[in-house]
Design an enzyme around this catalytic site. Sequence first.
Site, short mmCIF file in Angstrom:
data_model
loop_
_atom_site.label_atom_id
_atom_site.label_comp_id
_atom_site.label_asym_id
_atom_site.label_seq_id
_atom_site.Cartn_x
_atom_site.Cartn_y
_atom_site.Cartn_z
N THR A 219 -137.47 -5.17 43.89
CA THR A 219 -137.82 -6.02 42.69
C THR A 219 -138.06 -5.39 41.65
O THR A 219 -138.54 -4.37 41.52
CB THR A 219 -138.96 -6.85 43.33
OG1 THR A 219 -139.72 -7.65 42.53
CG2 THR A 219 -140.12 -5.98 43.81
N ASP A 220 -138.01 -6.10 40.44
CA ASP A 220 -138.26 -5.81 39.14
C ASP A 220 -139.95 -5.71 38.93
O ASP A 220 -140.19 -4.81 38.02
CB ASP A 220 -137.90 -6.65 38.19
CG ASP A 220 -137.94 -8.18 38.23
OD1 ASP A 220 -139.01 -8.57 39.09
OD2 ASP A 220 -137.86 -8.86 37.06
N GLU A 221 -140.71 -6.45 39.99
CA GLU A 221 -141.99 -6.30 39.84
C GLU A 221 -142.74 -4.87 39.95
O GLU A 221 -143.74 -4.71 39.46
CB GLU A 221 -142.70 -7.21 40.80
CG GLU A 221 -142.44 -8.75 40.50
CD GLU A 221 -143.00 -9.70 41.25
OE1 GLU A 221 -144.32 -9.34 41.69
OE2 GLU A 221 -142.79 -10.68 41.35
N TYR B 242 -148.25 -7.09 46.57
CA TYR B 242 -146.74 -7.19 46.92
C TYR B 242 -146.18 -6.34 45.95
O TYR B 242 -145.37 -5.42 46.66
CB TYR B 242 -146.32 -8.49 46.60
CG TYR B 242 -144.99 -8.71 46.44
CD1 TYR B 242 -143.76 -8.58 47.59
CD2 TYR B 242 -144.26 -8.68 44.99
CE1 TYR B 242 -142.88 -8.56 47.38
CE2 TYR B 242 -142.94 -8.77 45.05
CZ TYR B 242 -142.19 -8.69 46.43
OH TYR B 242 -140.73 -8.80 46.16
N LYS C 16 -144.07 -2.80 47.52
CA LYS C 16 -142.68 -2.75 47.28
C LYS C 16 -142.32 -1.37 46.52
O LYS C 16 -141.58 -0.55 46.77
CB LYS C 16 -142.02 -3.67 46.40
CG LYS C 16 -141.94 -5.10 47.08
CD LYS C 16 -140.87 -5.07 48.41
CE LYS C 16 -139.57 -4.95 48.05
NZ LYS C 16 -138.68 -5.14 49.35
P1 NAD Z 1 -138.17 -14.09 52.26
O1 NAD Z 1 -139.64 -14.05 52.13
O2 NAD Z 1 -137.63 -15.46 52.12
O3 NAD Z 1 -137.50 -13.35 53.48
C1 NAD Z 1 -137.79 -12.57 54.31
C2 NAD Z 1 -137.25 -12.22 55.61
O4 NAD Z 1 -137.62 -11.11 56.26
C3 NAD Z 1 -137.52 -13.41 56.56
O5 NAD Z 1 -136.05 -13.79 57.04
C4 NAD Z 1 -138.25 -12.74 57.52
O6 NAD Z 1 -138.60 -13.23 58.89
C5 NAD Z 1 -138.01 -11.51 57.45
N1 NAD Z 1 -139.02 -10.34 58.00
C6 NAD Z 1 -140.26 -10.31 57.47
N2 NAD Z 1 -140.86 -9.39 58.10
C7 NAD Z 1 -140.26 -8.77 58.81
C8 NAD Z 1 -140.20 -7.80 59.60
N3 NAD Z 1 -141.60 -7.12 59.91
N4 NAD Z 1 -139.18 -7.41 60.53
C9 NAD Z 1 -138.09 -8.24 60.33
N5 NAD Z 1 -137.91 -9.17 59.81
C10 NAD Z 1 -139.14 -9.32 59.01
O7 NAD Z 1 -137.65 -13.07 51.20
P2 NAD Z 1 -136.66 -13.01 50.20
O8 NAD Z 1 -137.13 -13.87 48.86
O9 NAD Z 1 -135.33 -13.34 50.65
O10 NAD Z 1 -136.63 -11.60 49.35
C11 NAD Z 1 -135.76 -10.64 50.35
C12 NAD Z 1 -135.96 -9.14 49.75
O11 NAD Z 1 -135.47 -9.27 48.27
C13 NAD Z 1 -137.31 -8.52 49.75
O12 NAD Z 1 -137.43 -7.48 49.99
C14 NAD Z 1 -137.90 -9.07 48.23
O13 NAD Z 1 -138.95 -7.90 47.95
C15 NAD Z 1 -136.62 -8.92 47.54
N6 NAD Z 1 -136.62 -9.35 46.34
C16 NAD Z 1 -136.86 -10.81 46.26
C17 NAD Z 1 -136.53 -11.59 45.02
C18 NAD Z 1 -136.88 -13.17 44.84
O14 NAD Z 1 -136.77 -13.53 43.70
N7 NAD Z 1 -137.16 -13.81 45.96
C19 NAD Z 1 -136.28 -10.77 43.85
C20 NAD Z 1 -135.99 -9.53 43.98
C21 NAD Z 1 -136.21 -8.72 45.25
O1 DAU Z 2 -139.37 -10.79 39.95
C1 DAU Z 2 -138.82 -10.61 41.35
C2 DAU Z 2 -139.95 -11.39 42.51
O2 DAU Z 2 -140.00 -12.59 41.97
C3 DAU Z 2 -139.80 -11.08 43.79
O3 DAU Z 2 -139.85 -9.94 43.91
C4 DAU Z 2 -140.73 -11.82 44.42
O4 DAU Z 2 -140.51 -11.76 45.84
C5 DAU Z 2 -140.68 -13.43 44.19
O5 DAU Z 2 -141.65 -14.11 44.99
C6 DAU Z 2 -140.72 -13.56 42.94
O6 DAU Z 2 -142.11 -13.22 42.15
P1 DAU Z 2 -142.99 -14.24 41.27
O7 DAU Z 2 -144.36 -14.29 41.41
O8 DAU Z 2 -142.46 -14.20 40.04
O9 DAU Z 2 -142.46 -15.81 41.88
P2 DAU Z 2 -143.22 -17.13 42.26
O10 DAU Z 2 -142.27 -18.25 42.35
O11 DAU Z 2 -144.41 -17.08 43.06
O12 DAU Z 2 -143.88 -17.56 40.62
C7 DAU Z 2 -142.92 -17.60 39.48
C8 DAU Z 2 -143.95 -17.86 38.33
O13 DAU Z 2 -144.49 -19.12 38.49
C9 DAU Z 2 -145.18 -17.14 38.22
O14 DAU Z 2 -145.33 -16.72 37.15
C10 DAU Z 2 -146.31 -17.73 38.85
C11 DAU Z 2 -145.86 -19.17 38.51
N1 DAU Z 2 -146.28 -20.26 39.46
C12 DAU Z 2 -145.83 -20.13 40.93
C13 DAU Z 2 -146.09 -20.89 41.84
C14 DAU Z 2 -145.76 -21.04 43.15
C15 DAU Z 2 -146.96 -21.40 39.03
O15 DAU Z 2 -147.41 -21.62 37.86
N2 DAU Z 2 -147.15 -22.29 39.92
C16 DAU Z 2 -146.88 -22.27 41.36
O16 DAU Z 2 -147.27 -23.16 42.05
#
Ligand code: NAD
Ligand code: DAU
Length: 351
Positions: free
Chosen positions: A132-134, A157, A161
């Site tokens: 992630t970019d975080e 989180y 990561k």
């Molecule tokens: P998600 O939470 O939707 O899915 C996570 C998956 O991992 C689920 O299917 C869960 O069952 C599985 N999992 C969790 N713990 C496990 C374990 N111990 N063993 C096996 N499987 C397990 O997550 P996502 O949003 O699809 O993110 C996927 C990946 O991409 C993560 O590594 C996250 O850090 C990264 N990422 C997410 C975003 C985003 O915006 N969602 C952006 C950049 C990177």
């Molecule tokens: O940047 C990549 C990341 O983006 C991933 O690595 C993470 O897995 C993914 O969850 C996401 O993280 P964020 O914290 O940015 O996403 P989230 O959707 O939780 O929140 C987006 C923005 O919205 C953040 O500034 C918090 C705000 N927010 C979120 C929720 C859930 C609200 O204002 N209200 C809300 O109810």
Amino acid sequence: MEYSKTILITGGAGFIGSHVIRLMVNKYPNYRIVNFDKLTYAGNLKNLTDVENAPNYAFVKGDICNREDLKNAFEQYKVSDVIHLAAESHVDRSIEGPMEFVMTNVVGTVNLLQQAKDSWTGDNHVFHHVSTDEVYGSLGAEGLFEETTSYDPRSPYSASKASSDHFVRAFYHTYGLPVKMSNCSNNYGSHHFPEKLIPLMINNIVHKKPLPIYGKGDNIRDWLWVVDHASAIDTIFHGGRIGESYNVGGLNEWTNLDLVKYLCRLMDQKLGRSEGESEELITYVTDRAGHDMRYAIDASKLESELNWRPSVTFEEGLDLTVDWYLANSEWIEEITSGSYKAYYESMYENR
Ligand code: NAD
Ligand code: DAU
């Protein structure tokens, strides 16, 4: 059938993982795709009904924290490559309970690295770590995250990561494990669990529930359609250089408030509601602890080296996303009927 690769995709039942599985199963019939997933609250096999019967797809219920589960899967399927997505992914949950994030994101990743190192000999392997970019921290008004930006994680989180990224690099430098890494900005799209901003707001707009904006809503996120993230992973997995990391993003910054207002207008049109009706649901709530101000990705390395580009504008992607949620109300109703209710109450009631 003799497959040219067997790719273990961890977290394939989650949001992004299911899109990566779909792409790989359909695009590469000569690869065997093994979905290795623990099926936590975020994992849902209904995300994959369209590919579950494909001959080159297999599902293994397993935990990356359990070495036996990993050893068995590697041996049974003769895994040649890994795309690692399994993680605890929600920042708010990491604030409530960091240890699960340490276990899955750090310990689980090291287990997986160790298993790949123990199983693989020769050159013909790739371990692609999805991150992630975080990990880069929080930006002020100017600037973009580059691959060379120093790590500065600020939530449990992102700290977990960042730690996993460091271990991936350590396995490359110390043992020569053939790793590739990608760090992506915020994704949105279909099958997104409604704890994250966009699907939570879509669901609440549909049900005319309050739309909880943290703080003033001026935090900025850089949004990318999940299908474009999956295509970037495919591109990096196949063409990226060993030992390198690639930032993934689409130069698409929005304040949370502007984004939610846009979504309200879009959904008022689609639901036949009067203009401004959904915006009235916006409610300002207590800010997230340690809330990162701004994320923005410079993806020029991926674009110039590997010729990757996003395929849709944000407006097009959001339109497709809202249409998917409106057409798949049973998917979201099933998810929001169980433990989600307790989660929602603990996170938002009295906030
Ligand atoms: P998600 O939470 O939707 O899915 C996570 C998956 O991992 C689920 O299917 C869960 O069952 C599985 N999992 C969790 N713990 C496990 C374990 N111990 N063993 C096996 N499987 C397990 O997550 P996502 O949003 O699809 O993110 C996927 C990946 O991409 C993560 O590594 C996250 O850090 C990264 N990422 C997410 C975003 C985003 O915006 N969602 C952006 C950049 C990177
Ligand atoms: O940047 C990549 C990341 O983006 C991933 O690595 C993470 O897995 C993914 O969850 C996401 O993280 P964020 O914290 O940015 O996403 P989230 O959707 O939780 O929140 C987006 C923005 O919205 C953040 O500034 C918090 C705000 N927010 C979120 C929720 C859930 C609200 O204002 N209200 C809300 O109810």
